[in-house]
Design a protein around this motif. Structure first.
Motif, PDB file in Angstrom:
ATOM      1  N   ARG A  79       0.833  -1.210   0.000  1.00  0.00           N
ATOM      2  CA  ARG A  79       0.000   0.000   0.000  1.00  0.00           C
ATOM      3  C   ARG A  79       0.864   1.254   0.000  1.00  0.00           C
ATOM      4  N   SER A  80       1.945   1.237   0.783  1.00  0.00           N
ATOM      5  CA  SER A  80       2.848   2.377   0.834  1.00  0.00           C
ATOM      6  C   SER A  80       3.514   2.587  -0.521  1.00  0.00           C
ATOM      7  N   LEU A  81       3.955   1.501  -1.147  1.00  0.00           N
ATOM      8  CA  LEU A  81       4.594   1.595  -2.466  1.00  0.00           C
ATOM      9  C   LEU A  81       3.642   2.206  -3.486  1.00  0.00           C
ATOM     10  N   ILE A  82       2.393   1.753  -3.470  1.00  0.00           N
ATOM     11  CA  ILE A  82       1.394   2.285  -4.403  1.00  0.00           C
ATOM     12  C   ILE A  82       1.191   3.782  -4.176  1.00  0.00           C
ATOM     13  N   ASN A  83       1.140   4.186  -2.916  1.00  0.00           N
ATOM     14  CA  ASN A  83       0.946   5.614  -2.602  1.00  0.00           C
ATOM     15  C   ASN A  83       2.120   6.446  -3.097  1.00  0.00           C
ATOM     16  N   PHE A  84       3.345   5.928  -2.941  1.00  0.00           N
ATOM     17  CA  PHE A  84       4.528   6.657  -3.416  1.00  0.00           C
ATOM     18  C   PHE A  84       4.496   6.784  -4.945  1.00  0.00           C
ATOM     19  N   ILE A  85       4.094   5.724  -5.631  1.00  0.00           N
ATOM     20  CA  ILE A  85       4.044   5.753  -7.103  1.00  0.00           C
ATOM     21  C   ILE A  85       2.979   6.731  -7.576  1.00  0.00           C
ATOM     22  N   ARG A  86       1.824   6.704  -6.934  1.00  0.00           N
ATOM     23  CA  ARG A  86       0.739   7.621  -7.309  1.00  0.00           C
ATOM     24  C   ARG A  86       1.137   9.078  -7.071  1.00  0.00           C
ATOM     25  N   ALA A  87       1.925   9.310  -6.020  1.00  0.00           N
ATOM     26  CA  ALA A  87       2.356  10.675  -5.702  1.00  0.00           C
ATOM     27  C   ALA A  87       3.517  11.128  -6.583  1.00  0.00           C
ATOM     28  N   GLY A  88       4.065  10.200  -7.366  1.00  0.00           N
ATOM     29  CA  GLY A  88       5.151  10.537  -8.260  1.00  0.00           C
ATOM     30  C   GLY A  88       6.504  10.599  -7.588  1.00  0.00           C
ATOM     31  N   THR A  89       6.605  10.126  -6.354  1.00  0.00           N
ATOM     32  CA  THR A  89       7.880  10.163  -5.635  1.00  0.00           C
ATOM     33  C   THR A  89       8.684   8.887  -5.834  1.00  0.00           C
ATOM     34  N   LYS A  90       8.087   7.925  -6.523  1.00  0.00           N
ATOM     35  CA  LYS A  90       8.791   6.678  -6.795  1.00  0.00           C
ATOM     36  C   LYS A  90       8.292   6.105  -8.108  1.00  0.00           C
ATOM     37  N   LYS A  91       9.215   5.522  -8.884  1.00  0.00           N
ATOM     38  CA  LYS A  91       8.846   4.998 -10.200  1.00  0.00           C
ATOM     39  C   LYS A  91       9.037   3.485 -10.313  1.00  0.00           C
ATOM     40  N   ASP A  92       9.880   2.928  -9.467  1.00  0.00           N
ATOM     41  CA  ASP A  92      10.114   1.483  -9.580  1.00  0.00           C
ATOM     42  C   ASP A  92       9.235   0.705  -8.591  1.00  0.00           C
ATOM     43  N   TYR A  93       9.071  -0.570  -8.870  1.00  0.00           N
ATOM     44  CA  TYR A  93       8.273  -1.446  -8.022  1.00  0.00           C
ATOM     45  C   TYR A  93       9.203  -2.213  -7.082  1.00  0.00           C
ATOM     46  N   LEU A  94       9.826  -1.455  -6.181  1.00  0.00           N
ATOM     47  CA  LEU A  94      10.797  -2.030  -5.260  1.00  0.00           C
ATOM     48  C   LEU A  94      10.485  -1.567  -3.843  1.00  0.00           C
ATOM     49  N   ILE A  95      10.268  -2.513  -2.955  1.00  0.00           N
ATOM     50  CA  ILE A  95       9.994  -2.209  -1.551  1.00  0.00           C
ATOM     51  C   ILE A  95      11.308  -2.146  -0.787  1.00  0.00           C
ATOM     52  N   GLY A  96      11.489  -1.020  -0.086  1.00  0.00           N
ATOM     53  CA  GLY A  96      12.714  -0.820   0.681  1.00  0.00           C
ATOM     54  C   GLY A  96      12.431  -0.240   2.049  1.00  0.00           C
ATOM     55  N   GLU A  97      13.362   0.534   2.545  1.00  0.00           N
ATOM     56  CA  GLU A  97      13.299   1.046   3.906  1.00  0.00           C
ATOM     57  C   GLU A  97      12.069   1.907   4.177  1.00  0.00           C
ATOM     58  N   SER A  98      11.734   2.799   3.246  1.00  0.00           N
ATOM     59  CA  SER A  98      10.591   3.697   3.453  1.00  0.00           C
ATOM     60  C   SER A  98       9.279   2.932   3.536  1.00  0.00           C
ATOM     61  N   GLU A  99       9.114   1.978   2.619  1.00  0.00           N
ATOM     62  CA  GLU A  99       7.886   1.182   2.615  1.00  0.00           C
ATOM     63  C   GLU A  99       7.783   0.304   3.858  1.00  0.00           C
ATOM     64  N   LEU A 100       8.929  -0.206   4.313  1.00  0.00           N
ATOM     65  CA  LEU A 100       8.925  -1.053   5.502  1.00  0.00           C
ATOM     66  C   LEU A 100       8.517  -0.251   6.732  1.00  0.00           C
ATOM     67  N   ALA A 101       9.034   0.976   6.849  1.00  0.00           N
ATOM     68  CA  ALA A 101       8.670   1.825   7.982  1.00  0.00           C
ATOM     69  C   ALA A 101       7.170   2.078   8.007  1.00  0.00           C
ATOM     70  N   ALA A 102       6.594   2.334   6.829  1.00  0.00           N
ATOM     71  CA  ALA A 102       5.149   2.565   6.744  1.00  0.00           C
ATOM     72  C   ALA A 102       4.374   1.298   7.071  1.00  0.00           C
ATOM     73  N   SER A 103       4.933   0.142   6.716  1.00  0.00           N
ATOM     74  CA  SER A 103       4.236  -1.126   6.953  1.00  0.00           C
ATOM     75  C   SER A 103       4.138  -1.441   8.442  1.00  0.00           C
ATOM     76  N   ILE A 104       5.120  -0.994   9.223  1.00  0.00           N
ATOM     77  CA  ILE A 104       5.078  -1.208  10.669  1.00  0.00           C
ATOM     78  C   ILE A 104       3.896  -0.455  11.270  1.00  0.00           C
ATOM     79  N   ASP A 105       3.747   0.805  10.883  1.00  0.00           N
ATOM     80  CA  ASP A 105       2.607   1.597  11.368  1.00  0.00           C
ATOM     81  C   ASP A 105       1.286   0.965  10.921  1.00  0.00           C
ATOM     82  N   TYR A 106       1.255   0.472   9.683  1.00  0.00           N
ATOM     83  CA  TYR A 106       0.039  -0.152   9.156  1.00  0.00           C
ATOM     84  C   TYR A 106      -0.313  -1.403   9.961  1.00  0.00           C
ATOM     85  N   ALA A 107       0.688  -2.228  10.247  1.00  0.00           N
ATOM     86  CA  ALA A 107       0.444  -3.469  10.991  1.00  0.00           C
ATOM     87  C   ALA A 107      -0.041  -3.168  12.408  1.00  0.00           C
TER      88      ALA A 107
END
Length: 235
Positions: A79-107
């Motif tokens: 979900r975080s990756l999709i939000n970054f892509i929609r906002a134009g702040t990310k272009k690749d489909y790669l989950i990394g540190e930023s997405e993981l941090a968001a996933s902790i809050d989501y969980a």
């Protein structure tokens, strides 16, 4: 069929004792790290999404061998990756540190209410301090259960940079035990009352801890794992 998470059939059927005579107990062990990793890689591959190796390892660690949390963390990361892509702040489909941090809050936000409430009820009456936080994290992150008092002391001592042999966490353990979040299963051995709290405590601690503390904690976790691996290799 009754399915649930508990240490034994008595805990699982508490309040439904009359059902025991009609059931046969089948104990299903927690998934291994390898099986948790497979959930991540197979699922992400099906979505056409890549995950950095370090992020995969962290999701495995944070899941504490419960696929329930693996699914929550992976969903939050996607979900975080999709939000970054929609906002134009990310272009690749790669989950990394930023997405993981968001996933902790989501969980944390989407964990079953009974689990989050059990945690909040348990810690509400406890004075917040580093010693309490480190004691809980030590029990949660230890690879084996139950956890010995001496191992918890050593873990907390290293993180708090105390002199060897000077750490006493008896007060913290008594308060945590009386609050209902952990229990003493044998002389000097402790574990969580609700097994799912193990992963939730890890997630809450990581969300509420500074980066400097997290680096120290992560280094200690690696040292513990190396020590256990050496012991197992001799068996």
């Amino acid at each position: 069929m009754i399915v649930g998470i508990a240490e034994n059939i008595d805990d699982l059927l508490a309040g439904h004792e009359s059902a025991q005579r009609n059931l046969v107990e089948i104990r299903v062990p927690r998934l291994t790290n390898r099986e948790i990793k497979q959930i991540i890689t197979v699922g992400m591959e099906a979505l056409g999404i890549q995950v950095e190796d370090e992020s995969v390892d962290q999701i495995v660690e944070f899941s504490a061998n419960f696929p329930y949390y693996t699914h929550l963390l992976c969903e939050g990361a996607v979900r975080s990756l999709i939000n970054f892509i929609r906002a134009g702040t990310k272009k690749d489909y790669l989950i990394g540190e930023s997405e993981l941090a968001a996933s902790i809050d989501y969980a944390i936000r989407n964990t079953q209410h009974t689990i989050s409430r059990a945690y909040e009820d348990a810690v509400r009456s406890i004075r917040q301090s580093q010693r309490f936080k480190y004691t809980l994290y030590a029990i949660a992150s230890w690879p084996e259960e139950p956890v010995a008092y001496k191992d918890i002391c050593e873990w907390v001592g290293r993180i708090s940079k105390a002199e060897a042999g000077t750490v006493n966490i008896s007060h913290q353990l008594r308060r945590l035990e009386s609050s209902g979040i952990i229990r003493r299963v044998d002389s000097g051995f402790y574990q969580f009352n609700n097994p799912l709290l193990k992963a939730y405590v890890i997630l809450k601690a990581r969300a509420d801890t500074t980066d400097v503390e997290l680096r120290a904690i992560d280094a200690q976790i690696k040292q513990v794992q190396k020590r256990l691996d050496r012991v197992r290799s001799r068996i």
